[in-house]
Design a protein around this motif. Sequence first.
Motif, PDB file in Angstrom:
ATOM      1  N   GLY A  92       0.771  -1.241   0.115  1.00 19.88           N
ATOM      2  CA  GLY A  92      -0.073  -0.156   0.103  1.00 19.88           C
ATOM      3  C   GLY A  92       0.844   1.279  -0.009  1.00 19.88           C
ATOM      4  O   GLY A  92       0.119   2.245  -0.089  1.00 19.88           O
ATOM      5  N   LEU A  93       2.192   1.351   0.303  1.00 21.32           N
ATOM      6  CA  LEU A  93       3.037   2.430   0.196  1.00 21.32           C
ATOM      7  C   LEU A  93       2.436   3.328  -1.018  1.00 21.32           C
ATOM      8  O   LEU A  93       2.649   4.545  -1.128  1.00 21.32           O
ATOM      9  N   ASN A  94       2.851   2.427  -2.192  1.00 23.20           N
ATOM     10  CA  ASN A  94       2.454   3.240  -3.412  1.00 23.20           C
ATOM     11  C   ASN A  94       1.351   3.866  -3.566  1.00 23.20           C
ATOM     12  O   ASN A  94       0.942   4.884  -4.268  1.00 23.20           O
ATOM     13  N   ASP A  95       0.201   3.125  -3.123  1.00 27.09           N
ATOM     14  CA  ASP A  95      -1.215   3.611  -3.227  1.00 27.09           C
ATOM     15  C   ASP A  95      -1.106   4.875  -2.592  1.00 27.09           C
ATOM     16  O   ASP A  95      -2.056   5.660  -2.924  1.00 27.09           O
ATOM     17  N   VAL A  96      -0.856   5.138  -1.365  1.00 27.87           N
ATOM     18  CA  VAL A  96      -0.748   6.209  -0.480  1.00 27.87           C
ATOM     19  C   VAL A  96      -0.145   7.341  -1.249  1.00 27.87           C
ATOM     20  O   VAL A  96      -0.507   8.316  -1.324  1.00 27.87           O
ATOM     21  N   ILE A  97       1.085   7.141  -1.777  1.00 30.40           N
ATOM     22  CA  ILE A  97       2.183   8.184  -2.492  1.00 30.40           C
ATOM     23  C   ILE A  97       1.266   8.893  -3.633  1.00 30.40           C
ATOM     24  O   ILE A  97       1.158   9.981  -3.637  1.00 30.40           O
ATOM     25  N   ARG A  98       0.597   7.674  -4.523  1.00 28.52           N
ATOM     26  CA  ARG A  98      -0.240   8.069  -5.578  1.00 28.52           C
ATOM     27  C   ARG A  98      -1.383   8.945  -4.854  1.00 28.52           C
ATOM     28  O   ARG A  98      -1.668  10.026  -5.644  1.00 28.52           O
ATOM     29  N   ALA A  99      -2.092   8.720  -4.152  1.00 23.08           N
ATOM     30  CA  ALA A  99      -3.181   9.271  -3.498  1.00 23.08           C
ATOM     31  C   ALA A  99      -2.805  10.970  -3.118  1.00 23.08           C
ATOM     32  O   ALA A  99      -3.662  11.869  -3.424  1.00 23.08           O
ATOM     33  N   VAL A 100      -1.710  10.747  -2.476  1.00 25.30           N
ATOM     34  CA  VAL A 100      -1.238  12.351  -1.840  1.00 25.30           C
ATOM     35  C   VAL A 100      -0.970  13.089  -3.168  1.00 25.30           C
ATOM     36  O   VAL A 100      -1.473  14.293  -3.035  1.00 25.30           O
ATOM     37  N   VAL A 101      -0.290  12.554  -3.955  1.00 29.16           N
ATOM     38  CA  VAL A 101       0.329  13.602  -5.204  1.00 29.16           C
ATOM     39  C   VAL A 101      -0.977  14.056  -5.903  1.00 29.16           C
ATOM     40  O   VAL A 101      -1.018  15.232  -6.191  1.00 29.16           O
ATOM     41  N   CYS A 103      -4.169  14.095  -5.099  1.00 26.87           N
ATOM     42  CA  CYS A 103      -5.150  15.013  -4.132  1.00 26.87           C
ATOM     43  C   CYS A 103      -4.670  16.564  -4.254  1.00 26.87           C
ATOM     44  O   CYS A 103      -5.179  17.439  -4.288  1.00 26.87           O
ATOM     45  N   LEU A 104      -3.168  16.424  -3.943  1.00 28.44           N
ATOM     46  CA  LEU A 104      -2.498  18.238  -3.902  1.00 28.44           C
ATOM     47  C   LEU A 104      -2.718  18.662  -5.171  1.00 28.44           C
ATOM     48  O   LEU A 104      -2.862  19.612  -5.471  1.00 28.44           O
ATOM     49  N   TYR A 105      -2.304  17.722  -6.248  1.00 36.90           N
ATOM     50  CA  TYR A 105      -2.369  18.421  -7.734  1.00 36.90           C
ATOM     51  C   TYR A 105      -3.651  18.649  -8.318  1.00 36.90           C
ATOM     52  O   TYR A 105      -3.627  20.081  -8.924  1.00 36.90           O
ATOM     53  N   TYR A 106      -4.575  17.865  -8.249  1.00 33.88           N
ATOM     54  CA  TYR A 106      -6.030  18.018  -8.973  1.00 33.88           C
ATOM     55  C   TYR A 106      -6.924  18.723  -8.179  1.00 33.88           C
ATOM     56  O   TYR A 106      -7.438  19.412  -8.461  1.00 33.88           O
ATOM     57  N   ARG A 107      -6.680  18.461  -6.859  1.00 32.54           N
ATOM     58  CA  ARG A 107      -7.825  18.923  -6.003  1.00 32.54           C
ATOM     59  C   ARG A 107      -7.370  20.406  -5.377  1.00 32.54           C
ATOM     60  O   ARG A 107      -8.443  21.224  -5.185  1.00 32.54           O
ATOM     61  N   TYR A 108      -6.420  20.393  -5.112  1.00 30.30           N
ATOM     62  CA  TYR A 108      -5.922  21.836  -4.596  1.00 30.30           C
ATOM     63  C   TYR A 108      -5.041  22.624  -5.691  1.00 30.30           C
ATOM     64  O   TYR A 108      -4.616  23.827  -5.122  1.00 30.30           O
ATOM     65  N   ASP A 133      10.869  15.164  -8.388  1.00 35.15           N
ATOM     66  CA  ASP A 133       9.549  16.128  -8.573  1.00 35.15           C
ATOM     67  C   ASP A 133       8.293  15.091  -9.145  1.00 35.15           C
ATOM     68  O   ASP A 133       8.410  14.471  -9.995  1.00 35.15           O
ATOM     69  N   LEU A 134       7.244  15.190  -8.050  1.00 38.17           N
ATOM     70  CA  LEU A 134       6.155  14.082  -8.377  1.00 38.17           C
ATOM     71  C   LEU A 134       5.053  14.803  -9.233  1.00 38.17           C
ATOM     72  O   LEU A 134       4.823  15.799  -8.600  1.00 38.17           O
ATOM     73  N   THR A 135       4.468  14.228 -10.006  1.00 40.08           N
ATOM     74  CA  THR A 135       3.202  14.417 -10.764  1.00 40.08           C
ATOM     75  C   THR A 135       2.409  13.210 -11.018  1.00 40.08           C
ATOM     76  O   THR A 135       2.836  12.386 -10.876  1.00 40.08           O
ATOM     77  N   PRO A 136       1.133  13.694 -11.220  1.00 35.71           N
ATOM     78  CA  PRO A 136       0.279  12.532 -11.326  1.00 35.71           C
ATOM     79  C   PRO A 136       0.739  11.898 -12.655  1.00 35.71           C
ATOM     80  O   PRO A 136       0.375  10.429 -12.165  1.00 35.71           O
ATOM     81  N   ASP A 137       1.175  12.269 -13.664  1.00 40.27           N
ATOM     82  CA  ASP A 137       1.714  11.424 -14.828  1.00 40.27           C
ATOM     83  C   ASP A 137       2.754  10.351 -14.241  1.00 40.27           C
ATOM     84  O   ASP A 137       2.836   9.240 -14.795  1.00 40.27           O
ATOM     85  N   LEU A 138       3.444  10.806 -13.279  1.00 39.15           N
ATOM     86  CA  LEU A 138       4.735   9.982 -12.827  1.00 39.15           C
ATOM     87  C   LEU A 138       4.305   8.825 -11.891  1.00 39.15           C
ATOM     88  O   LEU A 138       4.810   7.716 -11.892  1.00 39.15           O
ATOM     89  N   VAL A 139       3.186   9.016 -11.144  1.00 40.43           N
ATOM     90  CA  VAL A 139       2.675   8.237 -10.197  1.00 40.43           C
ATOM     91  C   VAL A 139       1.423   7.433 -10.390  1.00 40.43           C
ATOM     92  O   VAL A 139       1.207   6.383  -9.812  1.00 40.43           O
ATOM     93  N   ASP A 140       0.772   7.598 -11.609  1.00 36.21           N
ATOM     94  CA  ASP A 140      -0.446   7.166 -12.091  1.00 36.21           C
ATOM     95  C   ASP A 140      -0.397   5.598 -11.923  1.00 36.21           C
ATOM     96  O   ASP A 140      -1.288   4.938 -11.777  1.00 36.21           O
TER      97      ASP A 140
END
Length: 455
Positions: A92-101, A103-108, A133-140
């Motif tokens: 689940g580590l990657n799931d959490v990283i993905r969710a944080v990135v 939410c930060l990027y798209y929601r805020y 440098d983390l982006t949604p494309d990188l972590v999707d």
Amino acid sequence: MAEKYDFTIDQLGECKVPSPIELSKQHGDFRANYVKDSSYVRNFVNVFEDNYRDNNLDPSNLLQKAGPREFIYFNPAHVTAGICTCGGLCPGLNDVIRAVVRCLYYRYGVKRIKGFRFGFKGFFPEQGLNTMDLTPDLVDEIHKIGGSFLGTTRGGGNRVNDIVDAIESLSVNMLFIIGGDGTQRGALDVANEVERRGLKVAVVGIPKTVDNDLALIDRSFGFETAVQKAKEAVTAIHMEAHSQINGIGLVKLMGRESGFIATATALASHETNFCLIPEVPFDMDGPNGFLSYLEQRIKRSKHAVIVVAEGAGQEHLQSTNEKDASGNKKLADIGLYLKDKINEYFSKKGIHINLKYVDPSYQVRSAVTTANDSIYCERLGNNAVHAAMAGKTKCVVGLVHDKYVYIPITEVTRKRNTVDPEGAFWRDALDATGQPILMVNNLSSINDRMAAPKK
């Protein structure tokens, strides 16, 4: 008398910035709603004879509900966020990283998100580990693989000044730290040093421990996946044991001080005959010892499956007196000890057995999450972001009574969660295995043995 807590959440300052998430303040309009700081979840929900009239409506019992606030502390355009994963691997580590990135990027609308590589060591200049440098494309796609996309390592949390120096030099003003109780204690030290320097940095923890041993929360992420993978190992070892003459299957699972994985696996597998956990002592020899009951099982059913948590039976073993990088005591290997003792016992009895031993720990730790765990990770990550954007700090996000809440790090790390030998969870496991309630010869010596220094 119920234990007293203080669930007051630290706040960096007043929230004056309107949230970019356009939710609703009213019910009945079919729009998702904001959450108010005045929305709470009770910690103590059980009713006892001596306090059933006590409403417990005070900070010792009320946990602040997680979720997006109408007004936030940080201006998203000015935010630089940081994420790191610490300690051992956990599903689940990657799931959490993905969710944080995301939410930060798209929601805020936060565009500057830095990933610190290999835990706290990613903050130290001499390690030469540049941030990502983390982006949604990188972590999707990272939720489809196990491990940690950012890498992880143990230790380093004691170098608080170096960590805060890095935070300050990179202008990070919110930091998400994913790790267990030791990591979260380090996170609290970091937050205290940030406060001492007068910096406005939100430090929010996302509790990770595959052993499920963090206090107060319903379960830690990755636990359900661990039980699923452990169950698969038990299914395989049961087939081996059942197919042999006097077959014995022995599976060692994670659980240093808490036997939740072993207990849940015994319940889930329906094929475990003995479950040994740190919370329940047992004798090896004697008429009421484990080996005697195992012999009775073999004579009666011609096969047996044993699940043992790594921290079980340590009173029988020679202590290593060593600690790992996280400060955890290195345990002697109960799995190999049991394997040798079982073979020796039946050899002396002249009873032929065929013993198979499996330790699937690292396969379990590196697994991709189950669907339910993936959902849990997504929601934990989102709610951690909502906390940081609202200026909340020195807290973790977790599930309590099936509600997402914010809990002060001081409270969630006060003690470790353990299986209650007198509780319903262990009682149901005893029903599932059919093992004796206690496998000891002298009941009065249990407390003395468990309290005595290990050999």
